[in-house]
Motif scaffolding. Structure first.
Motif, PDB file in Angstrom:
ATOM      1  N   ARG A  20     -12.464 -44.844  10.191  1.00  0.00           N
ATOM      2  CA  ARG A  20     -11.304 -45.576  10.725  1.00  0.00           C
ATOM      3  C   ARG A  20     -10.396 -44.670  11.570  1.00  0.00           C
ATOM      4  O   ARG A  20      -9.675 -45.151  12.436  1.00  0.00           O
ATOM      5  N   LEU A  21     -10.432 -43.374  11.312  1.00  0.00           N
ATOM      6  CA  LEU A  21      -9.635 -42.438  12.123  1.00  0.00           C
ATOM      7  C   LEU A  21     -10.272 -42.181  13.482  1.00  0.00           C
ATOM      8  O   LEU A  21      -9.576 -41.911  14.462  1.00  0.00           O
ATOM      9  N   LEU A  22     -11.601 -42.243  13.537  1.00  0.00           N
ATOM     10  CA  LEU A  22     -12.344 -41.859  14.742  1.00  0.00           C
ATOM     11  C   LEU A  22     -12.439 -42.993  15.759  1.00  0.00           C
ATOM     12  O   LEU A  22     -12.520 -44.172  15.403  1.00  0.00           O
ATOM     13  N   ARG A  23     -12.486 -42.605  17.018  1.00  0.00           N
ATOM     14  CA  ARG A  23     -12.839 -43.549  18.083  1.00  0.00           C
ATOM     15  C   ARG A  23     -14.342 -43.766  18.019  1.00  0.00           C
ATOM     16  O   ARG A  23     -15.075 -42.945  17.448  1.00  0.00           O
ATOM     17  N   PRO A  24     -14.835 -44.842  18.613  1.00  0.00           N
ATOM     18  CA  PRO A  24     -16.293 -45.013  18.678  1.00  0.00           C
ATOM     19  C   PRO A  24     -16.945 -43.766  19.291  1.00  0.00           C
ATOM     20  O   PRO A  24     -16.459 -43.227  20.289  1.00  0.00           O
ATOM     21  N   GLY A  25     -17.996 -43.290  18.664  1.00  0.00           N
ATOM     22  CA  GLY A  25     -18.690 -42.094  19.128  1.00  0.00           C
ATOM     23  C   GLY A  25     -18.064 -40.800  18.662  1.00  0.00           C
ATOM     24  O   GLY A  25     -18.561 -39.715  18.969  1.00  0.00           O
ATOM     25  N   GLY A  26     -16.980 -40.880  17.892  1.00  0.00           N
ATOM     26  CA  GLY A  26     -16.307 -39.689  17.379  1.00  0.00           C
ATOM     27  C   GLY A  26     -17.144 -38.977  16.329  1.00  0.00           C
ATOM     28  O   GLY A  26     -18.033 -39.566  15.708  1.00  0.00           O
ATOM     29  N   VAL A  27     -16.861 -37.703  16.129  1.00  0.00           N
ATOM     30  CA  VAL A  27     -17.659 -36.850  15.247  1.00  0.00           C
ATOM     31  C   VAL A  27     -16.819 -36.359  14.073  1.00  0.00           C
ATOM     32  O   VAL A  27     -15.658 -35.983  14.240  1.00  0.00           O
ATOM     33  N   PHE A  28     -17.431 -36.362  12.908  1.00  0.00           N
ATOM     34  CA  PHE A  28     -16.845 -35.789  11.700  1.00  0.00           C
ATOM     35  C   PHE A  28     -17.733 -34.620  11.292  1.00  0.00           C
ATOM     36  O   PHE A  28     -18.918 -34.786  11.042  1.00  0.00           O
ATOM     37  N   MET A  29     -17.152 -33.426  11.268  1.00  0.00           N
ATOM     38  CA  MET A  29     -17.874 -32.215  10.876  1.00  0.00           C
ATOM     39  C   MET A  29     -17.220 -31.671   9.613  1.00  0.00           C
ATOM     40  O   MET A  29     -16.000 -31.497   9.576  1.00  0.00           O
ATOM     41  N   PHE A  30     -18.036 -31.421   8.588  1.00  0.00           N
ATOM     42  CA  PHE A  30     -17.479 -30.914   7.345  1.00  0.00           C
ATOM     43  C   PHE A  30     -18.467 -30.007   6.631  1.00  0.00           C
ATOM     44  O   PHE A  30     -19.674 -30.154   6.738  1.00  0.00           O
ATOM     45  N   SER A  31     -17.895 -29.062   5.895  1.00  0.00           N
ATOM     46  CA  SER A  31     -18.706 -28.205   5.039  1.00  0.00           C
ATOM     47  C   SER A  31     -18.834 -28.879   3.675  1.00  0.00           C
ATOM     48  O   SER A  31     -18.001 -29.688   3.280  1.00  0.00           O
ATOM     49  N   TYR A  32     -19.889 -28.513   2.980  1.00  0.00           N
ATOM     50  CA  TYR A  32     -20.127 -29.036   1.636  1.00  0.00           C
ATOM     51  C   TYR A  32     -21.021 -28.048   0.909  1.00  0.00           C
ATOM     52  O   TYR A  32     -21.559 -27.118   1.517  1.00  0.00           O
ATOM     53  N   GLN A  68      -8.065 -43.029  16.752  1.00  0.00           N
ATOM     54  CA  GLN A  68      -7.585 -42.221  17.875  1.00  0.00           C
ATOM     55  C   GLN A  68      -8.269 -40.877  18.047  1.00  0.00           C
ATOM     56  O   GLN A  68      -8.078 -40.211  19.053  1.00  0.00           O
ATOM     57  N   PHE A  69      -9.086 -40.473  17.078  1.00  0.00           N
ATOM     58  CA  PHE A  69      -9.622 -39.119  17.100  1.00  0.00           C
ATOM     59  C   PHE A  69     -11.053 -39.090  17.630  1.00  0.00           C
ATOM     60  O   PHE A  69     -11.862 -39.950  17.316  1.00  0.00           O
ATOM     61  N   GLY A  70     -11.348 -38.064  18.415  1.00  0.00           N
ATOM     62  CA  GLY A  70     -12.709 -37.822  18.874  1.00  0.00           C
ATOM     63  C   GLY A  70     -13.448 -36.864  17.949  1.00  0.00           C
ATOM     64  O   GLY A  70     -14.667 -36.812  17.934  1.00  0.00           O
ATOM     65  N   PHE A  71     -12.670 -36.110  17.157  1.00  0.00           N
ATOM     66  CA  PHE A  71     -13.263 -35.095  16.295  1.00  0.00           C
ATOM     67  C   PHE A  71     -12.372 -34.910  15.070  1.00  0.00           C
ATOM     68  O   PHE A  71     -11.159 -34.725  15.197  1.00  0.00           O
ATOM     69  N   VAL A  72     -12.965 -34.975  13.902  1.00  0.00           N
ATOM     70  CA  VAL A  72     -12.289 -34.682  12.644  1.00  0.00           C
ATOM     71  C   VAL A  72     -13.073 -33.562  11.976  1.00  0.00           C
ATOM     72  O   VAL A  72     -14.301 -33.612  11.896  1.00  0.00           O
ATOM     73  N   PHE A  73     -12.357 -32.553  11.497  1.00  0.00           N
ATOM     74  CA  PHE A  73     -12.971 -31.333  10.973  1.00  0.00           C
ATOM     75  C   PHE A  73     -12.397 -31.026   9.593  1.00  0.00           C
ATOM     76  O   PHE A  73     -11.178 -31.001   9.416  1.00  0.00           O
ATOM     77  N   ALA A  74     -13.272 -30.803   8.630  1.00  0.00           N
ATOM     78  CA  ALA A  74     -12.841 -30.423   7.282  1.00  0.00           C
ATOM     79  C   ALA A  74     -13.723 -29.269   6.814  1.00  0.00           C
ATOM     80  O   ALA A  74     -14.926 -29.433   6.656  1.00  0.00           O
TER      81      ALA A  74
END
Length: 174
Positions: A90-102, A63-69
Motif C-alpha cells: 500500500r505504500l508503494l506505487r505500482p512497480g515499486g520495490v521492497f528490499m529487505f534483509s532477513y 507514493q514510494f518507488g522504493f522501500v528499504f528495511a
C-alpha cells in the motif's frame, strides 16, 4: 527506510528526494537526520512508527518507488512478515520495490543464529512462496557471508514518475 537510526545504509539513500525515514525511537530518528548537512536535513522526512503495531498509515500511501528495511525483518517471524507485505504494498506505487534483509534459516549460519537466539527462522523456500502467493515478483534474492541474506521484490505494475528529472540514477564509469 525502516529503522534508519540503526541502518548503515541511510547515507547511501541520500539521492532520494525527499528521503523518508522511520524508527521506533525518537533519539534514533534524530541521530539519523543529524548525519546529513543542514541543507539536506530539510529534505529528510522522519516518522516515528510503532513497529509492533505494523501501522504505517502515517506515511504517504501509494507514493514510494522504493522501500528499504535492513536488519529489521531478521527478527520477524514468518507470519508477521506475511502480514507486513500488504501494508508495504500500500505504500508503494505500482512497480515499486521492497528490499529487505532477513535471516535465511535454509542456510547453515541462518539456522545457527536461530539456535543462538540472534534471529528468527525465515527459510527462503517459505518466504519466496509467500511472496509469490501474495502477487509480488522476486527481482533478486542474495545470500552472502555468514547470515546476510536479502530479497528484492516488486509490486505488480510499471513504475512511473511525474518528475522531469528523477533524483535517483545510475553512474556509469567510462
Amino acid at each position: 527506510l525502516f529503522r534508519s537510526g540503526l541502518c548503515e545504509f541511510t547515507k547511501d539513500l541520500v539521492g532520494s528526494d525527499p528521503l523518508y525515514i522511520t524508527d521506533c525511537l525518537p533519539e534514533l530518528l534524530d541521530e539519523a537526520v543529524a548525519q546529513f548537512n543542514p541543507v539536506y536535513q530539510k529534505r529528510v522526512r522522519p516518522y516515528l512508527i510503532d513497529y509492533r503495531l505494523q501501522d504505517y498509515s502515517k506515511l504517504p500511501q501509494g507514493q514510494f518507488g522504493f522501500v528499504f528495511a535492513w536488519n529489521v525483518l531478521n527478527y520477524y517471524h514468518m507470519p508477521k512478515i506475511i502480514r507486513l507485505l500488504p501494508k508495504i504494498e500500500r505504500l508503494l506505487r505500482p512497480g515499486g520495490v521492497f528490499m529487505f534483509s532477513y535471516n535465511n534459516s535454509d542456510r547453515y549460519w541462518g539456522g545457527r543464529y536461530v539456535e543462538l537466539g540472534r534471529a528468527t527462522s525465515v527459510p527462503y523456500r517459505l518466504l519466496s512462496e509467500a511472496v509469490l502467493d501474495d502477487g509480488w515478483e522476486i527481482i533478486e534474492a542474495v545470500d552472502i557471508e555468514t547470515n546476510i541474506s536479502w530479497i528484492e521484490i516488486k509490486r505488480p505494475g510499471q513504475l512511473e514518475t511525474a518528475k522531469l528529472h528523477p533524483s535517483l540514477g545510475e553512474i556509469i564509469q567510462q
